[in-house]
Design an enzyme around this catalytic site. Structure first.
Site, PDB file in Angstrom:
ATOM      1  N   ARG A 153       0.834  -1.201   0.000  1.00 17.54           N
ATOM      2  CA  ARG A 153       0.000   0.000   0.000  1.00 17.54           C
ATOM      3  C   ARG A 153       0.872   1.255   0.000  1.00 17.54           C
ATOM      4  O   ARG A 153       1.760   1.400   0.835  1.00 17.54           O
ATOM      5  CB  ARG A 153      -0.924   0.011   1.223  1.00 17.54           C
ATOM      6  CG  ARG A 153      -2.008   1.083   1.158  1.00 17.54           C
ATOM      7  CD  ARG A 153      -2.941   1.014   2.369  1.00 17.54           C
ATOM      8  NE  ARG A 153      -3.529  -0.305   2.537  1.00 17.54           N
ATOM      9  CZ  ARG A 153      -4.595  -0.748   1.880  1.00 17.54           C
ATOM     10  NH1 ARG A 153      -5.183   0.037   0.989  1.00 17.54           N
ATOM     11  NH2 ARG A 153      -5.074  -1.959   2.099  1.00 17.54           N
ATOM     12  N   GLY A 200      -3.153  -6.260  10.131  1.00 18.03           N
ATOM     13  CA  GLY A 200      -2.496  -6.272  11.436  1.00 18.03           C
ATOM     14  C   GLY A 200      -1.692  -7.528  11.721  1.00 18.03           C
ATOM     15  O   GLY A 200      -1.239  -7.733  12.842  1.00 18.03           O
ATOM     16  N   GLU A 226       0.330  -7.851  -3.923  1.00 18.60           N
ATOM     17  CA  GLU A 226      -0.767  -6.978  -4.343  1.00 18.60           C
ATOM     18  C   GLU A 226      -0.426  -5.517  -4.109  1.00 18.60           C
ATOM     19  O   GLU A 226       0.267  -5.169  -3.151  1.00 18.60           O
ATOM     20  CB  GLU A 226      -2.068  -7.310  -3.618  1.00 18.60           C
ATOM     21  CG  GLU A 226      -2.055  -7.010  -2.134  1.00 18.60           C
ATOM     22  CD  GLU A 226      -3.451  -6.908  -1.517  1.00 18.60           C
ATOM     23  OE1 GLU A 226      -4.068  -5.824  -1.640  1.00 18.60           O
ATOM     24  OE2 GLU A 226      -3.894  -7.895  -0.908  1.00 18.60           O
ATOM     25  N   LYS A 242     -10.469 -13.784   2.482  1.00 20.35           N
ATOM     26  CA  LYS A 242      -9.604 -12.952   3.320  1.00 20.35           C
ATOM     27  C   LYS A 242     -10.379 -12.468   4.545  1.00 20.35           C
ATOM     28  O   LYS A 242     -11.297 -11.646   4.414  1.00 20.35           O
ATOM     29  CB  LYS A 242      -9.107 -11.789   2.464  1.00 20.35           C
ATOM     30  CG  LYS A 242      -8.645 -10.543   3.161  1.00 20.35           C
ATOM     31  CD  LYS A 242      -8.366  -9.451   2.127  1.00 20.35           C
ATOM     32  CE  LYS A 242      -8.317  -8.081   2.737  1.00 20.35           C
ATOM     33  NZ  LYS A 242      -8.052  -7.040   1.712  1.00 20.35           N
TER      34      LYS A 242
END
Length: 220
Positions: free
Chosen positions: A20, A162, A43, A132
Site C-alpha cells: 500500500r 495487522g 498486491e 480474506k
C-alpha cells in the site's frame, strides 16, 4: 503464475505482500526484493499512487514468477482495468458478489474480504475459493478456527490486517491457509533493502512454523 493453488504447490510461503502506497518508480526494485526472498503473492492496493502503472510493470517483469495483482478492488471498472494489466490476482476488502463474480468471469484469481460467516458464504456462493478475513486484528485466531469448523476445508481462509511474524504461527495453527501482510513488509518510504530485511524475518517465522515439532514437544 496464475493461481494461488499454483503458488502454494510451488512451496512458496503462503504470504501475500501488500504494498500500500507503492509508487511506480519503486515498483520493480521492491518486487525484486520480495521475489528474491521467496514471496510469490503480491498486491498493490488501488488507493496507492498510480497503482495500475505499478501493477503492469510488475506483471511484465515478474508475472512468470509471482502472482501479482490489485488490492482494494471495490467496483466493476477496477476489475476491468486490472484485466488490461495482465495481472491475475484480485483482492477486495469486502464481500460484493457482483464484483467477485465479475472478476472470476474475467479469469482473475479472486480473494474477497469478509468478516462474518454470512459474508464468507456469500463470497463462496459467488465463486470465490480463497477468502480474506479482514481486518484479522479485530478478531482472533480462535475466531478463524470457529469459522473453519463450518466452512468447507477446500476453501482457503487467509488472515489479513495487522498480521506479522509474531502471530503468523497462531493463525496457521488455527487453520489459516496463509496471511496477507502490509506494514510489516512495506510502508511508504521503505527502499528495497528495508523490504528485504522485513520479509526475511517473516519468511523465517513461516519456516519455523512450518517445521514439525520434535516428538518430545508434542502433546500426548
Amino acid at each position: 503464475m496464475r493461481t494461488i493453488d499454483e503458488v502454494l504447490a510451488s512451496g512458496a510461503p503462503p504470504i501475500v505482500a501488500i504494498l500500500r502506497g507503492l509508487k511506480p518508480a519503486e515498483a520493480i526494485s521492491i518486487t525484486d526484493a520480495l521475489v528474491t526472498a521467496g514471496i510469490r503473492l503480491i498486491e498493490v492496493p488501488l488507493n496507492s499512487p498510480d497503482p495500475f502503472a505499478s501493477i503492469a510493470a510488475m506483471q511484465a517483469a515478474f508475472g512468470d514468477r509471482a502472482l501479482i495483482g490489485a488490492g482494494t478492488v471495490i467496483d466493476l471498472a477496477s476489475v476491468d482495468r486490472l484485466v488490461t494489466t495482465g495481472a491475475k490476482l484480485m483482492v477486495t476488502p469486502n464481500t460484493n458478489p457482483e464484483v467477485i463474480a465479475h472478476g472470476i468471469s474475467a479469469g482473475l484469481e479472486v480473494m474477497p474480504g469478509f468478516l462474518t460467516a454470512s459474508e464468507a458464504f456469500a463470497a463462496i456462493g459467488a465463486g470465490a475459493r480463497h477468502l480474506k478475513l479482514f481486518p484479522a486484528s479485530a478478531m482472533s485466531p480462535a475466531y478463524l478456527k470457529a469459522l473453519r469448523e463450518v466452512i468447507d476445508r477446500r476453501i482457503g481462509l487467509w488472515a489479513v490486517g495487522g498480521t506479522d511474524s509474531t502471530d503468523l504461527a497462531a493463525w496457521l495453527s488455527a487453520g489459516a491457509e496463509g496471511l496477507g501482510v502490509g506494514g510489516a513488509v512495506y510502508r511508504p518510504g521503505d527502499d528495497a533493502d528495508a523490504v528485504a530485511a522485513k520479509v526475511a524475518g517473516l519468511v523465517m517465522a513461516w519456516s519455523a512454523a512450518a517445521q514439525p515439532r520434535p516428538r518430545s514437544q508434542q502433546k500426548a
